[in-house]
Design a protein around this motif. Structure first.
Motif, PDB file in Angstrom:
ATOM      1  N   SER A  56     -11.955   3.659  -7.055  1.00 34.79           N
ATOM      2  CA  SER A  56     -12.909   4.620  -6.494  1.00 34.79           C
ATOM      3  C   SER A  56     -14.101   3.403  -5.599  1.00 34.79           C
ATOM      4  N   ARG A  57     -14.689   4.651  -5.074  1.00 32.42           N
ATOM      5  CA  ARG A  57     -15.248   3.785  -4.512  1.00 32.42           C
ATOM      6  C   ARG A  57     -16.829   3.350  -5.271  1.00 32.42           C
ATOM      7  N   ILE A  58     -17.564   2.091  -5.018  1.00 27.71           N
ATOM      8  CA  ILE A  58     -18.403   1.088  -5.349  1.00 27.71           C
ATOM      9  C   ILE A  58     -19.337   0.999  -5.008  1.00 27.71           C
ATOM     10  N   ARG A  59     -20.206   0.617  -5.417  1.00 23.38           N
ATOM     11  CA  ARG A  59     -21.321   0.366  -4.667  1.00 23.38           C
ATOM     12  C   ARG A  59     -21.720  -1.357  -5.143  1.00 23.38           C
ATOM     13  N   MET A  60     -22.268  -2.427  -5.308  1.00 26.03           N
ATOM     14  CA  MET A  60     -22.479  -3.319  -5.772  1.00 26.03           C
ATOM     15  C   MET A  60     -23.785  -3.608  -5.216  1.00 26.03           C
ATOM     16  N   ASP A  61     -24.354  -4.827  -6.930  1.00 28.74           N
ATOM     17  CA  ASP A  61     -25.250  -5.668  -6.546  1.00 28.74           C
ATOM     18  C   ASP A  61     -25.741  -6.899  -5.470  1.00 28.74           C
ATOM     19  N   MET A  81     -24.374  -3.771 -15.901  1.00 27.00           N
ATOM     20  CA  MET A  81     -22.898  -3.568 -14.981  1.00 27.00           C
ATOM     21  C   MET A  81     -23.522  -4.264 -13.595  1.00 27.00           C
ATOM     22  N   GLY A  82     -22.485  -4.951 -12.510  1.00 25.65           N
ATOM     23  CA  GLY A  82     -23.157  -5.325 -10.793  1.00 25.65           C
ATOM     24  C   GLY A  82     -22.908  -4.097 -10.647  1.00 25.65           C
ATOM     25  N   TYR A  83     -22.047  -2.617 -10.290  1.00 22.86           N
ATOM     26  CA  TYR A  83     -21.638  -2.097  -9.846  1.00 22.86           C
ATOM     27  C   TYR A  83     -21.761  -0.904 -10.344  1.00 22.86           C
ATOM     28  N   LYS A  84     -21.697   0.257  -9.585  1.00 25.02           N
ATOM     29  CA  LYS A  84     -22.578   1.679  -9.579  1.00 25.02           C
ATOM     30  C   LYS A  84     -20.872   3.130  -8.576  1.00 25.02           C
ATOM     31  N   ILE A  85     -19.919   3.879  -9.606  1.00 20.93           N
ATOM     32  CA  ILE A  85     -19.120   4.269  -9.004  1.00 20.93           C
ATOM     33  C   ILE A  85     -18.879   5.048  -7.605  1.00 20.93           C
ATOM     34  N   THR A  86     -19.064   5.194  -6.640  1.00 21.34           N
ATOM     35  CA  THR A  86     -19.449   6.501  -6.062  1.00 21.34           C
ATOM     36  C   THR A  86     -18.473   8.118  -5.182  1.00 21.34           C
ATOM     37  N   SER A  87     -17.490   7.222  -5.916  1.00 20.04           N
ATOM     38  CA  SER A  87     -16.779   8.875  -5.463  1.00 20.04           C
ATOM     39  C   SER A  87     -16.031   8.862  -7.278  1.00 20.04           C
ATOM     40  N   GLU A  88     -15.115   9.784  -7.122  1.00 24.42           N
ATOM     41  CA  GLU A  88     -14.044  10.256  -7.126  1.00 24.42           C
ATOM     42  C   GLU A  88     -12.851   9.304  -7.054  1.00 24.42           C
ATOM     43  N   PRO A  89     -12.431   9.413  -7.928  1.00 23.23           N
ATOM     44  CA  PRO A  89     -10.313   8.359  -7.740  1.00 23.23           C
ATOM     45  C   PRO A  89     -10.330   9.117  -6.168  1.00 23.23           C
ATOM     46  N   PHE A  90      -9.813   7.899  -6.157  1.00 19.00           N
ATOM     47  CA  PHE A  90      -8.330   8.363  -4.841  1.00 19.00           C
ATOM     48  C   PHE A  90      -7.561   7.600  -4.828  1.00 19.00           C
ATOM     49  N   PHE A  91      -6.514   8.196  -3.706  1.00 26.91           N
ATOM     50  CA  PHE A  91      -4.980   7.032  -3.701  1.00 26.91           C
ATOM     51  C   PHE A  91      -4.765   6.905  -1.929  1.00 26.91           C
ATOM     52  N   ILE A  92      -4.626   5.375  -2.423  1.00 30.10           N
ATOM     53  CA  ILE A  92      -4.107   4.547  -1.560  1.00 30.10           C
ATOM     54  C   ILE A  92      -2.710   4.380  -1.188  1.00 30.10           C
ATOM     55  N   GLY A  93      -2.204   5.297  -0.054  1.00 33.44           N
ATOM     56  CA  GLY A  93      -0.946   4.510  -0.420  1.00 33.44           C
ATOM     57  C   GLY A  93      -0.071   3.948   0.754  1.00 33.44           C
ATOM     58  N   ALA A  94       0.964   3.244   0.145  1.00 30.99           N
ATOM     59  CA  ALA A  94       1.628   2.717   1.709  1.00 30.99           C
ATOM     60  C   ALA A  94       2.569   2.126   1.641  1.00 30.99           C
ATOM     61  N   ASN A  95       3.448   1.484   1.940  1.00 29.54           N
ATOM     62  CA  ASN A  95       5.345   0.653   2.122  1.00 29.54           C
ATOM     63  C   ASN A  95       5.285  -0.498   2.631  1.00 29.54           C
ATOM     64  N   VAL A  96       5.825  -1.293   2.338  1.00 32.84           N
ATOM     65  CA  VAL A  96       6.283  -2.914   3.100  1.00 32.84           C
ATOM     66  C   VAL A  96       7.608  -2.459   3.201  1.00 32.84           C
ATOM     67  N   THR A  97       8.673  -3.019   4.524  1.00 34.03           N
ATOM     68  CA  THR A  97       9.850  -3.583   4.383  1.00 34.03           C
ATOM     69  C   THR A  97      10.258  -5.352   5.103  1.00 34.03           C
ATOM     70  N   MET A  98      10.924  -5.615   4.094  1.00 33.44           N
ATOM     71  CA  MET A  98      11.316  -7.049   4.448  1.00 33.44           C
ATOM     72  C   MET A  98      12.031  -6.915   5.521  1.00 33.44           C
ATOM     73  N   THR A  99      11.634  -8.198   7.221  1.00 37.62           N
ATOM     74  CA  THR A  99      12.369  -8.181   7.545  1.00 37.62           C
ATOM     75  C   THR A  99      13.009  -8.627   7.670  1.00 37.62           C
ATOM     76  N   ALA A 100      14.011  -9.542   6.770  1.00 41.09           N
ATOM     77  CA  ALA A 100      15.828 -10.056   6.450  1.00 41.09           C
ATOM     78  C   ALA A 100      15.664 -10.177   4.696  1.00 41.09           C
ATOM     79  N   ALA A 101      16.863 -10.709   4.110  1.00 45.10           N
ATOM     80  CA  ALA A 101      17.104 -10.642   3.255  1.00 45.10           C
ATOM     81  C   ALA A 101      16.450 -12.034   2.440  1.00 45.10           C
ATOM     82  N   ASP A 102      16.023 -11.905   1.391  1.00 42.06           N
ATOM     83  CA  ASP A 102      15.512 -12.817   0.917  1.00 42.06           C
ATOM     84  C   ASP A 102      14.922 -13.278   1.689  1.00 42.06           C
TER      85      ASP A 102
END
Length: 168
Positions: A149-154, A1-22
């Motif tokens: 989760s944060r990971i550390r990769m080789d 495996m090329g990585y090791k998990i270094t944190s517990e799972p956490f959430f990232i939230g975001a939003n986007v609003t369109m500048t105009a229809a379509d």
């Protein structure tokens, strides 16, 4: 495996609003990573909510939202290596009847996530949330919740991922 998990799972939230229809609109989600220690994000699950498409007579209408690991100028398809998740909500319109909304999850996670679920790995500091619509009268908005989760990769894995993300 090329990585090791270094944190517990956490959430990232975001939003986007369109500048105009379509109109394709993209927002940047900053996720500061420690590049000196080859840190990345392991994406376990992605949950979307978004405005529903309008019901338009004699026309199909849709609202699409996507999460990518690189900046894009338009919606991408499932064969794009940097697509993490995408959801499309479609309403099929007839003369006086409608069908939908029909939800299509191209890549994503609807049910509860498991810590070992892996939708993708991000090695650079930003994620990109984007939306577009078809046959809409008003701009739409959407939200995302990313479970990661944060990971550390080789060194080899980190170099390959950064090269891929920066050259896309």
């Amino acid at each position: 495996m090329g990585y090791k998990i270094t944190s517990e799972p956490f959430f990232i939230g975001a939003n986007v609003t369109m500048t105009a229809a379509d109109a394709y609109t993209q927002a940047t989600i900053s996720a500061p990573l420690d590049s000196l220690n080859r840190e990345g994000l392991l994406i376990h699950a992605v949950y979307f909510t978004a405005s529903q498409p309008e019901r338009i007579n004699n026309a199909n209408s849709s609202v699409t939202i996507q999460l990518t690991s690189t900046s894009k100028t338009a919606l991408v398809q499932a064969n794009d290596a940097n697509l993490i998740a995408k959801r499309e909500s479609i309403v099929l319109g007839g003369v006086a009847e409608f069908s939908g909304p029909h939800i299509e999850d191209f890549i994503g996670q609807e049910g509860p996530f498991g810590k070992m679920d892996n939708l993708g790995i991000v090695a650079t500091d930003d994620l990109f949330l984007a939306m577009n619509s078809m046959n809409q009268a008003a701009a739409k908005n959407g939200q995302v919740r990313v479970v990661c989760s944060r990971i550390r990769m080789d060194a080899d894995t980190y170099a390959a991922l950064v090269t891929n993300e920066l050259s896309s």
